[in-house]
Design an enzyme around this catalytic site. Structure first.
Site, short mmCIF file in Angstrom:
data_model
loop_
_atom_site.label_atom_id
_atom_site.label_comp_id
_atom_site.label_asym_id
_atom_site.label_seq_id
_atom_site.Cartn_x
_atom_site.Cartn_y
_atom_site.Cartn_z
N SER A 11 -4.28 43.55 -1.27
CA SER A 11 -5.71 43.28 -1.17
C SER A 11 -6.14 42.94 0.25
CB SER A 11 -6.08 42.17 -2.17
OG SER A 11 -7.46 42.03 -2.30
N ASP B 224 -8.05 46.94 -0.23
CA ASP B 224 -7.87 47.82 -1.39
C ASP B 224 -9.18 48.23 -2.05
OD1 ASP B 224 -8.36 45.34 -2.62
OD2 ASP B 224 -7.10 45.84 -4.35
#
Length: 446
Positions: free
Chosen positions: A105, A244
């Site tokens: 992430s 992401d």
């Protein structure tokens, strides 16, 4: 039953340490395949899609997962670098047994991890994660019939068309100048194309990933460069994604930041005006000004635990279609099954075009309450709920806020930190109380 490996958002950590190794990912792929086969009545595990962001270790972990899945008799579809929500969407539309995202992430390239999606594009239920953990502790055995792997060539185009198709027929972004910060991550190809094909003049930045620069001084957690580019180019706004692509933040034409609460407020207000918002789910960290702004419009609001899985769960329980977090995880369940930065951005732009106002004007409709959050690094686990000094400090802070604010201490689900949050009407008092609490918590966990 307590989880051994899975956190609130999959598995994540420093590459080469703990379970973030090729050996573990090989075993994980096999374990996922075995569980899927069991769900199918000990038949084939079906098809599993694998996507990733742009960090350099993704190739290594992709190969390990692929080998593990194939050895368990599962077919694998390789998507390459794709936003997390795109992988959720493709898992659903390919009717795959599961989707796996290799990503950490918003973390730096030195970290990596995985997220898993169910066949319907939602996060895996707890019982399936526990079943996978049970298999992880068993010895690997090769299936009698091995799976096969193939590249999915048209994944990007499918997702771009899905994003554009989420909008009303004829909607366009002509006349808007938008700086798009791709965080040198998974949205680097997709995001500029979506906004550009809708007619916007797109100025992309942080769109040249090299495997090492993901989230490096860019993206939704580092907005300085985006603010600078918006002001220098005279753009109408800037949009930033994380590595992401499941988080989004905006910068208005004056260079001011709009966080997840403010974006949710714009989306929910527009939907409510058009009869499409029966309620909104936020989290314990959502700004109190956001809650008040919704209530002033008669929009019900509920707080869930931090983490998009808990937001989505509360949305389902209430039958609501809008929810999200201050960090920019925004879920519009009438469009998609998970937090999607690009879809959320398009929903904000839909409201902006309908209202015929600038982003700054929309921002002013919600008055944020001063909020200060300090992350305190944890070296020792301590039960803060029973720590006398910490509890006394919380009680003292709440007394000084006089019922016009909030105090929250929360352990992060993804990092070794305690988040100390204080919210109130006066910034100076809020900042002072937050620092005092953080110092006391720091002593408690040192």
């Amino acid at each position: 039953m307590a989880r051994k490996y899975f956190g609130t958002d999959g598995i994540r950590g420093l590459v080469g340490e703990g379970v973030i190794t090729p050996q573990f990912f090989l075993q994980l792929g096999w374990a996922v395949g075995k569980v899927l086969a069991q769900q199918n009545g000990d038949k084939s595990g079906g098809l599993v899609l694998i996507g990733k962001d742009t960090r350099i270790s993704g190739y290594m972990f992709e190969s390990a997962l692929e080998a593990g899945l194939i050895s368990a008799g599962v077919d694998v579809g390789l998507l390459g670098p794709m936003p997390t929500p795109a992988i959720a969407y493709l898992t659903r539309t390919f009717q795959a047994s599961a989707g796996i995202v290799i990503s950490a992430s918003h973390n730096p390239y030195t970290d990596n991890g995985i997220k898993l999606f169910n066949t319907d594009g939602t996060k895996l239920p707890d019982d399936v994660e526990l079943a996978i953990e049970d298999q992880l502790d068993r010895a690997m055995t090769t299936a009698s019939k091995l799976g096969k792997a193939r590249r999915i060539a048209d994944a990007e185009g499918r997702y771009i068309e899905f994003c554009k198709g989420s909008l009303p027929w004829g909607f366009n972004l002509r006349g808007l100048n938008i700086v798009v910060d791709c965080a040198n991550g998974a949205t680097y190809e997709v995001a500029p194309k979506v906004f550009g094909e809708l007619g916007a003049n797109v100025i992309p930045i942080a769109n040249k990933p090299d495997g090492l620069n993901i989230n490096l001084d860019c993206g939704s957690t580092k907005l300085n460069q985006l603010q600078k580019h918006v002001l220098e180019t005279g753009a109408d706004m800037g949009i930033a994604f994380d590595g992401d692509g499941d988080r989004v933040m905006f910068v208005d034409e004056k260079g001011e930041v709009l966080d997840g609460d403010q974006l949710l407020f714009i989306i929910a207000s527009h939907k409510h005006k058009n009869g499409g918002c029966s309620g909104v789910v936020g989290t314990l960290m959502s700004n109190f000004g956001f809650e008040l702004g919704l209530k002033n419009q008669g929009i019900p609001f509920e707080r869930a635990k931090v983490g998009d899985r808990y937001v989505i769960e509360a949305m389902k329980n209430n039958g609501w279609q809008v929810g999200g977090e201050s960090s920019g995880h925004i879920v519009c369940s009438d469009v998609t099954t998970t937090g999607d930065g690009i879809i959320a951005a398009l929903q904000v732009l839909l409201a902006l075009k309908a209202e015929k106002q600038s982003l700054h004007q929309l921002k002013l409709r919600m008055q944020k309450m001063p909020q200060v959050m300090i992350n305190v690094r944890v070296t020792n686990k301590v039960d803060l709920d029973s720590h006398e000094q910490v509890q006394a400090a919380i009680a003292s802070a709440e007394k000084r806020l006089d019922g016009k604010g909030r105090v929250l201490l929360r352990a992060s689900g993804t990092e070794p930190v305690i988040r100390v949050m204080v919210e109130g009407q006066e910034h100076q008092l809020v900042a002072s109380l937050a620092q005092e609490l953080a110092d006391i918590v720091g002593e408690a966990v040192a």
